[in-house]
Design an enzyme around this catalytic site. Structure first.
Site, PDB file in Angstrom:
ATOM      1  N   ASP A 209     -10.898  58.205 -36.951  1.00  0.00           N
ATOM      2  CA  ASP A 209     -10.035  59.323 -37.611  1.00  0.00           C
ATOM      3  C   ASP A 209      -9.462  60.157 -36.788  1.00  0.00           C
ATOM      4  OD1 ASP A 209      -9.698  60.941 -39.941  1.00  0.00           O
ATOM      5  OD2 ASP A 209     -11.120  62.574 -39.342  1.00  0.00           O
TER       6      ASP A 209
ATOM      7  N   ASP B  11      -7.676  63.856 -37.485  1.00  0.00           N
ATOM      8  CA  ASP B  11      -8.070  65.216 -37.652  1.00  0.00           C
ATOM      9  C   ASP B  11      -9.605  65.446 -37.312  1.00  0.00           C
ATOM     10  OD1 ASP B  11      -5.429  66.591 -39.178  1.00  0.00           O
ATOM     11  OD2 ASP B  11      -5.444  64.463 -38.926  1.00  0.00           O
TER      12      ASP B  11
END
Length: 215
Positions: free
Chosen positions: A8, A10
């Protein structure tokens, strides 16, 4: 055998909360509302524009102005998405270690391409990701498994040969749905209300380099 590590963005690779919060606070100022402190924004940052609009205005998507606020937030973020965003400590040593082990790495994020396509090249990654899948690359976002399958297909690797690293429940759900080994990062954007013990994570780590123990 693990052949690729997918992340991922953020709250996992990069701390984007300050730029997200700045965009929210500019929108709130336009509406005559008080700013939200970083401490309030950080645990919500993984929920994207919708989560931040809900935080700032105290409304949900049923509110008649919710979509207007969401679009205006994105317009503000458009002009400041890389001002204060930084990589988390020891992300680059981790990427160097993956390269040394001849493992590919990539990104699967729910961030729209309009931001991802410019933010990822602007960040000082030690190496270039082999694949980047944004929230609108395949028309659906996590927790739908389609972005995970697309990333694996682009790499030419079976999903079960990939490890997925993230900081949100939807990350664990999407990875698990396609047979990827899932890793929860405890340094991410996790709120006190999140019941992480119930999330389908195979592993939880407190520091990026701890990941190397599980490859």
């Amino acid at each position: 055998m693990i052949k690729a590590v997918l992340f991922d963005l953020d709250g996992t690779l990069a701390d984007t909360a300050r730029d997200l919060g700045a965009a929210l606070n500019r929108l709130l100022a336009e509406e005559g509302l008080p700013p939200q402190p970083y401490e309030a924004v950080r645990p919500i940052a993984s929920h994207g524009a919708r989560g931040l609009v809900s935080l700032g205005f105290g409304i949900d998507k049923s509110h008649p102005r919710f979509e207007e606020y969401r679009l205006r937030f994105l317009d503000h973020y458009e002009h400041s998405f890389a001002d204060e965003t930084v990589l988390f400590d020891d992300i680059n040593p981790l990427l160097d270690a993956l390269t040394a082990r001849e493992l590919q790495w990539g990104i699967i994020t729910n961030k729209p391409m309009r931001f991802t396509d410019r933010l990822v090249p602007a960040l000082p990654f030690a190496s270039t990701p082999a694949v980047v899948v944004s929230g609108d690359t395949v028309g659906v976002a996590k927790p739908d498994p389609a972005p995970m399958l697309h990333a694996a297909q682009q790499l030419g690797i079976a999903p079960e040969q990939c490890l997925y690293v993230g900081d949100a429940e939807r990350d664990m759900q999407a990875g698990r749905a396609v047979g990827m080994k899932t890793v929860l990062v405890n340094w991410g954007y996790i709120s006190d209300d999140d019941d992480t013990a119930s999330w389908p994570a195979d592993i939880a780590i407190d520091h990026p380099l701890q990941l190397l123990q599980h490859l």
